[in-house]
Design an enzyme around this catalytic site. Structure first.
Site, PDB file in Angstrom:
ATOM      1  CG  ASP A  79      -0.492  -0.135   2.677  1.00 13.95           C
ATOM      2  OD1 ASP A  79       0.813  -0.980   2.515  1.00 13.95           O
ATOM      3  OD2 ASP A  79      -0.803   0.331   3.552  1.00 13.95           O
ATOM      4  CG  ASP A 128       2.131   2.305   7.481  1.00 17.76           C
ATOM      5  OD1 ASP A 128       1.916   3.365   6.880  1.00 17.76           O
ATOM      6  OD2 ASP A 128       1.662   1.186   6.992  1.00 17.76           O
TER       7      ASP A 128
END
Lengths: 312, 312
Positions: free
Chosen positions: A66, A213
């Site tokens: 992603d 992240d």
């Protein structure tokens, strides 16, 4: 305007019809950077009018799909568009091997040179610098090796105060360089004219930190201290904080805590888990800790409009 | 209905806002196949309600990005969705290496087994077969090793003519299997009842041929002879035929010539070059050679409604 961020995608995990994985286009001090490149990024770039030819540097935080699966398609498209300029790609070790293998298998003979800058350090390091901008890594803590990126404008030259300069016949155009650099001017009489009388302070250099992240990692605070804009992931709300340990993500409250402790100007949160259909609750949770919060939304443009002189 | 084709993408080269690279979802005799997987295919699957869990076989024609770059994202999403069933991937040699490298780098520990069927032959071969469907390669001529795919329903059992069967007390349920298989029935008197009296012919088995990307290749005609539906690329119009030699693509007229010579039921053309904003001219050009032409359009569903008995 020296800092402008266009969110091309801000959702986690899988592309859906109205949810696009992470990618951001940063314009800072006339430099144009792409940060992360989830599947479909090139389509989003077209949709939101990001000029393909402006991109010379791409920063990939980590090799989860992603954040990364759109890269090879974009590189191929650059080839189809007959790009010739060098392209610099910054990302975790392995990015060169997988990219080159894909280009080889598809026999995509791109005419431009791809310069890979593979990252392996767990300490913040300067990875790019020119006369306008410097870029540093922000080591994050995720399930795979991950870096955030800190983009800092270089201090700008002081602006000439032409009306005041004109009061002194002795000051010539060839002196302007020194004035812009902050130097005082000595008249032939020996009198010193303070630089502050002849110039106007430039805008404070802007800075942007991208942190996605990661699980809550307070030791990034010194690295991102006082940035104008912080993008920090907030995958979950506090009620699901137990998932953060397992998946190595953050809550909205944790993102806001980082923002508060780093004294940032504005916090933008994103990378929402697909389980949340309404993301307003992320803003509400973050604002219990830190007031100036924006939600990342696909296609939205965030500008840094603070106009505080760096010094007077 | 035994053949239903959903076009998920039908444009060439690069994904754009309203142009999606090649992918098709084929339902044939209760089997569900994905053919090619350009970037953004998983998003298109969601948009057009293609059930992710139904896909057990993916056929990749070649490793150019507009047919392949969406595969890794789809495989990762299968993992996120906790798929456990085996997934079979058919495609050119190299597809295993690049897919496994990407999964390794992203540490995507998918729980399901990916069975790669790497293709190297330049002759048509049977690559998949079960009791419902058989799939054959169609060797094509493109800039890289490329196969089309021929999907053929297996002949179906004859349908019981219950009213007629009921006329004969001697025929029991345990005899139905033989009747469906086309066997005559012998009464205890020695009289033979012809199968045609006791059963109804099934529908003619349907077939679908997918041929993209390729330059004009007449030697595929025997392989795809009499298929119900042929998808054949038509990247250019005849006026740009000189580009076909260089890029190894076909014109609409050439696609129609293949369709005509192979006596297909219907021709669907697609893979339009991005230089054409209106694609109606492709249909017009093809119809100068072959009448039953449809334009591939994203999101459209093509069904094979011919209902001709296989034999009477």
């Amino acid at each position: 305007m020296s800092l402008k961020l266009t969110v091309l995608g801000c959702h986690s995990a899988t592309p859906r019809v109205n949810a696009h994985p992470t990618s951001q286009y940063l314009e800072i001090n006339n430099r144009h950077f792409l940060i992360d490149c989830g599947e479909g990024t090139q389509r989003q770039m077209r949709k939101y009018k990001v000029g393909f030819s402006k991109i010379n540097h791409i920063f990939i935080s980590h090799l989860h799909g992603d954040h990364f699966f759109g890269l090879i398609g974009l590189l191929s498209t650059f080839g189809i568009l007959n790009r010739e300029k060098d392209l610099h790609i910054f990302g975790p070790k392995g990015i060169k091997q997988v990219t080159e293998l894909q280009l080889k298998l598809s026999m995509s003979h791109v005419k431009y040179n791809i310069v890979f800058h593979e990252l392996t350090s767990h300490k913040s390091e300067l990875i790019f610098e020119d006369d306008k901008v410097a870029v540093y890594t922000i080591p994050l803590n995720h399930r795979v090796y991950t870096n955030g990126y800190l983009f800092k404008e270089k201090p700008k030259s002081r602006n000439l105060h032409i009306d005041n300069i004109k009061q002194y016949d002795e000051i010539e155009i060839c002196d302007y360089h020194n004035l812009k650099a902050g130097k005082d001017f000595m008249l032939s009489s020996g009198e010193i004219i303070a630089n502050e009388e002849l110039t106007i302070a430039p805008e404070k250099p802007k800075s942007f930190a991208f942190c996605s992240d990661t699980m809550f990692k307070p030791d990034i605070v010194p690295i991102i201290k006082d940035v104008d804009v912080l993008y920090h992931e907030a995958t979950f709300l506090k009620e699901l904080e137990h998932l953060c340990e397992k998946t190595k993500h953050s809550t909205a409250e944790q993102a806001a805590t980082i923002a508060k402790n780093a004294n940032v100007g504005k916090l933008i949160i994103g990378h929402y888990s697909s389980r949340y259909s309404d993301v307003e609750c992320f803003k509400e949770e973050a604002q219990t800790v830190f007031e100036n919060v924006d939600l990342a939304r696909v296609g939205e443009v965030y500008t840094c409009t603070t106009n505080i002189p760096a010094h007077v």
